[in-house]
Design a protein around this motif. Structure first.
Motif, PDB file in Angstrom:
ATOM      1  N   ILE A 101       0.839  -1.200   0.000  1.00  0.00           N
ATOM      2  CA  ILE A 101       0.000   0.000   0.000  1.00  0.00           C
ATOM      3  C   ILE A 101       0.874   1.251   0.000  1.00  0.00           C
ATOM      4  CG2 ILE A 101      -1.613   1.355   1.404  1.00  0.00           C
ATOM      5  CD1 ILE A 101      -2.912  -1.259   2.253  1.00  0.00           C
ATOM      6  N   ALA A 102       1.944   1.249   0.784  1.00  0.00           N
ATOM      7  CA  ALA A 102       2.842   2.402   0.814  1.00  0.00           C
ATOM      8  C   ALA A 102       3.449   2.643  -0.565  1.00  0.00           C
ATOM      9  CB  ALA A 102       3.932   2.191   1.852  1.00  0.00           C
ATOM     10  N   GLU A 103       3.879   1.585  -1.228  1.00  0.00           N
ATOM     11  CA  GLU A 103       4.473   1.728  -2.559  1.00  0.00           C
ATOM     12  C   GLU A 103       3.436   2.202  -3.575  1.00  0.00           C
ATOM     13  OE1 GLU A 103       7.492   1.661  -3.403  1.00  0.00           O
ATOM     14  OE2 GLU A 103       8.553   0.584  -1.808  1.00  0.00           O
ATOM     15  N   ALA A 104       2.222   1.686  -3.475  1.00  0.00           N
ATOM     16  CA  ALA A 104       1.176   2.089  -4.410  1.00  0.00           C
ATOM     17  C   ALA A 104       0.814   3.559  -4.231  1.00  0.00           C
ATOM     18  CB  ALA A 104      -0.065   1.214  -4.211  1.00  0.00           C
ATOM     19  N   ALA A 105       0.746   4.013  -2.981  1.00  0.00           N
ATOM     20  CA  ALA A 105       0.433   5.417  -2.722  1.00  0.00           C
ATOM     21  C   ALA A 105       1.547   6.316  -3.241  1.00  0.00           C
ATOM     22  CB  ALA A 105       0.233   5.630  -1.219  1.00  0.00           C
ATOM     23  N   ALA A 106       2.792   5.898  -3.053  1.00  0.00           N
ATOM     24  CA  ALA A 106       3.921   6.688  -3.550  1.00  0.00           C
ATOM     25  C   ALA A 106       3.903   6.747  -5.074  1.00  0.00           C
ATOM     26  CB  ALA A 106       5.231   6.093  -3.049  1.00  0.00           C
ATOM     27  N   ALA A 107       3.572   5.629  -5.705  1.00  0.00           N
ATOM     28  CA  ALA A 107       3.497   5.614  -7.168  1.00  0.00           C
ATOM     29  C   ALA A 107       2.402   6.553  -7.661  1.00  0.00           C
ATOM     30  CB  ALA A 107       3.231   4.182  -7.651  1.00  0.00           C
ATOM     31  N   TRP A 108       1.272   6.564  -6.953  1.00  0.00           N
ATOM     32  CA  TRP A 108       0.184   7.481  -7.331  1.00  0.00           C
ATOM     33  C   TRP A 108       0.646   8.931  -7.214  1.00  0.00           C
ATOM     34  CZ3 TRP A 108      -2.548  11.520  -5.392  1.00  0.00           C
ATOM     35  CH2 TRP A 108      -3.741  11.857  -6.026  1.00  0.00           C
TER      36      TRP A 108
END
Length: 227
Positions: free
Chosen positions: A212-219
């Motif tokens: 989730i942290a990586e996905a939010a950063a990618a967004w």
């Protein structure tokens, strides 16, 4: 696990010494999943140490105190801890035995070197002389950074919690212009967001779930101008 860090020393309050101990401890505790909720610096005064430690030990799972260990006139931390816990100071036989194993005879040691609060567990100082102590959730470590770090390593397993994952994004926009994206990323993902302006704006997203942290950063990288 919620932790408070207390650093002791007139030299810290006067700005003569930089308090690197608190920063180092906060980083290591965070690595172990513990949450530091308070960092406080107090002077070399028994009453001040006792008051703060007594307050914090009622609020937090553990209190780490650094500085002011030893037998000199301004090394009053152990006395402050003893006062906070309602204990007397006593020569600790196990600590003295450790020091003797390190090549110090009792006659060579200054009086009070191994005086710890009654009932405390001694913490051996592998790179110095004055021992630390722990009792009732209070951990007392030396102020000398090399000594403090070595002693913390010997007790780090006693601090734990839920590890969080933090990912950083550097934005090349004014912080005020990012407010809508910061709100939206928190709506889309279960993350905490930090914003730290400087020459650019350092954004952090943090979650107990690494994906989730990586996905939010990618967004965020897709929706802000990156440096």
């Amino acid at each position: 696990m919620n932790v408070a860090v207390v650093t002791v020393g007139d030299e810290l309050l006067a700005g003569r010494t930089t308090d690197t101990n608190a920063t180092w401890l906060c980083e290591r505790l965070a690595d172990r999943g513990a949450t530091v909720e308070r960092v406080t610096t107090v002077p070399d005064r028994i009453a001040a140490i006792a008051r703060v430690v007594n307050e914090y030990r009622a609020e937090y799972d553990a209190v780490i105190v650094t500085g002011g260990l030893g037998p000199t006139h301004d090394d009053v931390t152990m006395a402050g801890i003893a006062a906070a816990l309602g204990r007397s100071l006593e020569e600790h036989e196990e600590a003295l035995a450790w020091l003797e194993e390190d090549g110090y005879s009792r006659a060579e040691l200054t009086e009070g070197t191994a005086a710890l609060p009654e009932g405390a567990r001694a913490l051996h100082n592998d790179v110095g002389v004055a021992p630390g102590a722990t009792l009732e959730g209070v951990y007392v470590l030396p102020g000398v950074p090399t000594e403090m770090r070595a002693m913390f390593e010997s007790i780090k397993s006693e601090f734990s919690g839920t590890t969080t994952h933090l990912v950083e994004v550097v934005a090349d926009e004014p912080e005020s212009a990012l407010l809508d994206r910061l709100a939206e990323v928190q709506d889309r993902f279960d993350v905490s967001v930090g914003s730290y302006p400087g020459e650019s704006v350092r954004l952090t997203v943090e979650s107990t779930d690494e994906e989730i942290a990586e996905a939010a950063a990618a967004w965020l990288r897709e929706h802000v101008e990156t440096a």
